[in-house]
Design a protein around this motif. Structure first.
Motif, PDB file in Angstrom:
ATOM      1  N   GLN A  47     -29.311 -34.492 -45.703  1.00 27.69           N
ATOM      2  CA  GLN A  47     -28.310 -35.743 -45.595  1.00 27.69           C
ATOM      3  C   GLN A  47     -28.872 -36.806 -44.675  1.00 27.69           C
ATOM      4  O   GLN A  47     -29.004 -36.433 -43.666  1.00 27.69           O
ATOM      5  CB  GLN A  47     -26.852 -35.223 -45.326  1.00 27.69           C
ATOM      6  N   THR A  48     -28.619 -37.936 -44.963  1.00 30.94           N
ATOM      7  CA  THR A  48     -29.119 -38.960 -44.132  1.00 30.94           C
ATOM      8  C   THR A  48     -28.542 -39.257 -42.960  1.00 30.94           C
ATOM      9  O   THR A  48     -29.061 -39.723 -41.716  1.00 30.94           O
ATOM     10  CB  THR A  48     -29.013 -40.350 -44.892  1.00 30.94           C
ATOM     11  N   ASP A  49     -27.229 -38.695 -42.728  1.00 30.03           N
ATOM     12  CA  ASP A  49     -26.585 -38.634 -41.225  1.00 30.03           C
ATOM     13  C   ASP A  49     -26.719 -37.669 -40.679  1.00 30.03           C
ATOM     14  O   ASP A  49     -25.846 -37.462 -39.483  1.00 30.03           O
ATOM     15  CB  ASP A  49     -25.095 -38.802 -41.701  1.00 30.03           C
ATOM     16  N   PHE A  50     -27.832 -36.900 -40.645  1.00 31.80           N
ATOM     17  CA  PHE A  50     -27.986 -35.556 -40.001  1.00 31.80           C
ATOM     18  C   PHE A  50     -28.312 -36.202 -38.521  1.00 31.80           C
ATOM     19  O   PHE A  50     -27.940 -35.216 -37.324  1.00 31.80           O
ATOM     20  CB  PHE A  50     -29.274 -34.768 -40.388  1.00 31.80           C
ATOM     21  N   LEU A  51     -29.008 -37.183 -38.425  1.00 27.55           N
ATOM     22  CA  LEU A  51     -29.648 -37.526 -37.129  1.00 27.55           C
ATOM     23  C   LEU A  51     -28.340 -38.348 -36.420  1.00 27.55           C
ATOM     24  O   LEU A  51     -28.373 -38.312 -34.933  1.00 27.55           O
ATOM     25  CB  LEU A  51     -30.659 -38.760 -37.081  1.00 27.55           C
ATOM     26  N   GLN A  52     -27.331 -38.536 -36.943  1.00 25.29           N
ATOM     27  CA  GLN A  52     -26.004 -39.139 -36.328  1.00 25.29           C
ATOM     28  C   GLN A  52     -24.982 -37.892 -36.112  1.00 25.29           C
ATOM     29  O   GLN A  52     -24.548 -38.253 -34.756  1.00 25.29           O
ATOM     30  CB  GLN A  52     -25.433 -40.034 -37.145  1.00 25.29           C
ATOM     31  N   LYS A  53     -24.781 -37.078 -37.108  1.00 25.11           N
ATOM     32  CA  LYS A  53     -23.958 -36.120 -36.596  1.00 25.11           C
ATOM     33  C   LYS A  53     -24.457 -35.060 -35.679  1.00 25.11           C
ATOM     34  O   LYS A  53     -23.343 -34.739 -34.779  1.00 25.11           O
ATOM     35  CB  LYS A  53     -23.583 -35.225 -37.827  1.00 25.11           C
ATOM     36  N   ILE A  54     -25.515 -34.706 -35.393  1.00 22.75           N
ATOM     37  CA  ILE A  54     -25.933 -33.792 -34.556  1.00 22.75           C
ATOM     38  C   ILE A  54     -25.450 -34.265 -33.110  1.00 22.75           C
ATOM     39  O   ILE A  54     -24.991 -33.385 -32.195  1.00 22.75           O
ATOM     40  CB  ILE A  54     -27.272 -33.285 -34.755  1.00 22.75           C
ATOM     41  N   PRO A  55     -25.945 -35.315 -32.608  1.00 22.31           N
ATOM     42  CA  PRO A  55     -25.801 -35.900 -31.263  1.00 22.31           C
ATOM     43  C   PRO A  55     -24.444 -36.220 -31.137  1.00 22.31           C
ATOM     44  O   PRO A  55     -23.725 -35.693 -29.895  1.00 22.31           O
ATOM     45  CB  PRO A  55     -26.457 -37.167 -31.204  1.00 22.31           C
ATOM     46  N   ALA A  57     -21.958 -33.979 -32.295  1.00 26.74           N
ATOM     47  CA  ALA A  57     -21.239 -32.779 -32.126  1.00 26.74           C
ATOM     48  C   ALA A  57     -21.825 -31.960 -30.839  1.00 26.74           C
ATOM     49  O   ALA A  57     -21.337 -31.366 -30.503  1.00 26.74           O
ATOM     50  CB  ALA A  57     -21.704 -32.089 -33.386  1.00 26.74           C
ATOM     51  N   PHE A  58     -23.227 -32.390 -30.658  1.00 22.47           N
ATOM     52  CA  PHE A  58     -23.678 -31.685 -29.520  1.00 22.47           C
ATOM     53  C   PHE A  58     -24.441 -32.635 -28.497  1.00 22.47           C
ATOM     54  O   PHE A  58     -25.649 -32.947 -28.474  1.00 22.47           O
ATOM     55  CB  PHE A  58     -24.868 -30.593 -29.893  1.00 22.47           C
ATOM     56  N   PRO A  59     -23.905 -33.558 -27.606  1.00 25.90           N
ATOM     57  CA  PRO A  59     -24.381 -34.511 -26.755  1.00 25.90           C
ATOM     58  C   PRO A  59     -25.081 -33.879 -25.826  1.00 25.90           C
ATOM     59  O   PRO A  59     -25.898 -34.711 -25.069  1.00 25.90           O
ATOM     60  CB  PRO A  59     -22.943 -35.149 -26.440  1.00 25.90           C
ATOM     61  N   ASP A  60     -24.947 -32.485 -25.497  1.00 27.28           N
ATOM     62  CA  ASP A  60     -25.678 -31.987 -24.453  1.00 27.28           C
ATOM     63  C   ASP A  60     -26.961 -31.623 -25.183  1.00 27.28           C
ATOM     64  O   ASP A  60     -27.056 -30.427 -25.973  1.00 27.28           O
ATOM     65  CB  ASP A  60     -24.910 -30.768 -23.664  1.00 27.28           C
ATOM     66  N   LYS A  61     -28.222 -32.229 -24.903  1.00 25.89           N
ATOM     67  CA  LYS A  61     -29.676 -31.690 -25.476  1.00 25.89           C
ATOM     68  C   LYS A  61     -30.091 -30.381 -25.190  1.00 25.89           C
ATOM     69  O   LYS A  61     -30.805 -29.965 -25.707  1.00 25.89           O
ATOM     70  CB  LYS A  61     -30.472 -32.895 -25.056  1.00 25.89           C
ATOM     71  N   SER A  62     -29.344 -29.720 -24.212  1.00 30.01           N
ATOM     72  CA  SER A  62     -29.876 -28.458 -23.866  1.00 30.01           C
ATOM     73  C   SER A  62     -28.672 -27.227 -24.268  1.00 30.01           C
ATOM     74  O   SER A  62     -29.102 -26.264 -24.260  1.00 30.01           O
ATOM     75  CB  SER A  62     -29.700 -28.145 -22.123  1.00 30.01           C
ATOM     76  N   THR A  63     -27.756 -27.720 -25.078  1.00 33.30           N
ATOM     77  CA  THR A  63     -27.160 -26.744 -26.121  1.00 33.30           C
ATOM     78  C   THR A  63     -28.090 -26.008 -26.848  1.00 33.30           C
ATOM     79  O   THR A  63     -29.149 -26.187 -27.407  1.00 33.30           O
ATOM     80  CB  THR A  63     -26.239 -27.568 -26.909  1.00 33.30           C
TER      81      THR A  63
END
Length: 302
Positions: A47-55, A57-63
Motif C-alpha cells: 500500500q502506498t501509505d506504508f511509508l507514512q503509517k509506519i513512522p 505507529a512507531f516513531p522510535d526508530k530503534s523499536t
C-alpha cells in the motif's frame, strides 16, 4: 527495493517465542484477514501509505520489529525490510520462511485459511465484450497515437483437465477510437485514415480476429507475468498471418481472463501506407511497420 537480512536479523518460528517486540504482517489486508500470526499487526508493504503509517505507529526508530510475509517464492518481507531500512529503523528482524514456515512448524494462526485461486473450469466460454479491452498504439518518426478497437465476439474452449484447446477474439474495425488527440475533428480524421484502404480497409473487411492454435504453459512463470506461449493466426484485411506471442491466462470467477501485449507487422496483412519497406525516401512521412496491441479479454460461462 528488496533487502537481504543479515544473519543476526533472521528469526525462526522457534526463536520467535523469545521475541518481545512488535510483529508486523506486511502482506495485503486480504491475506491478513484470511490468516495471520496471533498478535501481529498488519501494515501492508504493497500500500502506498506504508511509508507514512509506519513512522506514525512507531516513531522510535530503534523499536524492535519482526516482519513476515508468505514465504518463498514471495518477497513482501524483503521489500518491507528495504523500506524500513530506508526510513532509518535499526532493530528489524525477519521471520525466515514467513507464514508458510510458521505453519509448517506446527504453530497456530488466526483465521479461516487462504481461499485460494478460482477453480479452473472446463467447457466453452463466451467473450464478455463489455469488459474486454483491445488497445492499439501506432507510431511514426515524430509521434505516436493510441486508442481502442471494440471487441465484437469470441470464444474459449478448455478441456476437463484445465488445458486451453482453442480460443478466438474478433474486433470491429469500423469501431475504432483515438484517445490521445483531444480535438474530435482531428481524431476523427486519423480514425478515418486508419479505416481506409491505406491501412485496414474497414469498409471491405469490417472484422479482424486472432485465433489460438496452440497454448503451452511457460515453466516457472511467476504471478503477473506471461505464463503461456501461444501460436495463432491474425486475420485482417482478408489476409492471415501466423504469430507467436506470450500471454497471461488466469481463472476468474465463472471463467478466464487473457492478457497479452504484442507487436505485429501491418505490412504482412497488406497495410502498406508509409512503410519504409515498400516506399523509398519517405522522410517525415514514414509510418512504423509495427503496431502494438494490448489485449485484456474476459471469457465467461453463458
Amino acid at each position: 527495493m528488496l533487502a537481504t537480512p543479515t544473519e543476526e536479523q533472521i528469526m525462526t518460528p522457534e526463536t520467535v517465542e523469545a521475541f518481545s517486540g512488535t510483529i508486523l504482517d506486511v502482506r495485503t489486508p486480504e491475506s491478513f484477514a484470511e490468516e495471520h500470526i496471533d498478535g501481529s499487526q498488519n501494515y501492508s508493504v504493497y500500500q502506498t501509505d506504508f511509508l507514512q503509517k509506519i513512522p506514525e505507529a512507531f516513531p522510535d526508530k530503534s523499536t524492535s520489529l519482526l516482519i513476515y510475509g508468505d514465504g518463498d517464492p514471495f518477497k513482501a518481507d524483503l521489500a518491507a525490510l528495504g523500506r524500513l531500512a530506508f526510513m532509518g529503523y535499526t532493530n528489524v528482524s525477519v521471520l525466515d520462511g514467513g507464514l508458510t514456515a510458521w505453519k509448517d512448524s506446527g504453530k497456530e494462526v488466526i483465521g479461516q485459511g487462504t481461499s485460494g485461486s478460482p477453480a479452473k473450469l472446463s467447457g466453452t466460454f463466451d467473450l464478455d465484450t463489455a469488459r474486454t479491452k483491445v488497445r492499439w498504439v501506432g507510431r511514426n518518426l515524430m509521434n505516436q497515437h493510441n486508442g481502442e478497437i471494440a471487441a465484437s465476439a469470441g470464444k474459449l474452449s478448455v478441456s476437463e483437465h484445465g488445458n486451453i484447446t482453442h480460443g478466438s477474439v474478433s474486433v470491429d474495425m469500423a469501431n475504432m477510437v483515438c484517445h490521445d488527440i483531444p480535438e474530435k475533428s482531428v481524431a476523427g480524421m486519423l480514425i478515418e485514415h486508419l479505416e481506409s484502404a491505406d491501412f485496414f480497409d474497414a469498409a471491405r473487411f469490417p472484422e479482424a480476429s486472432f485465433s489460438l492454435n496452440t497454448v503451452e504453459p511457460i515453466e516457472g512463470a511467476t504471478y503477473g507475468k506471461p505464463n503461456h506461449t501461444v501460436t495463432g493466426v491474425l486475420q485482417a484485411r482478408g489476409v492471415e498471418a501466423e504469430m507467436e506471442i506470450t500471454a497471461l491466462f488466469e481463472p476468474i470467477e465463472n471463467g478466464y481472463v487473457f492478457q497479452s501485449v504484442f507487436d505485429f507487422d501491418r505490412t504482412q496483412i497488406g497495410a502498406l501506407y508509409g512503410s519504409g519497406s515498400i516506399f523509398e525516401r519517405l522522410g517525415m512521412h514514414l509510418v512504423n511497420d509495427l503496431v502494438s496491441l494490448d489485449v485484456t479479454a474476459f471469457f465467461v460461462k453463458s
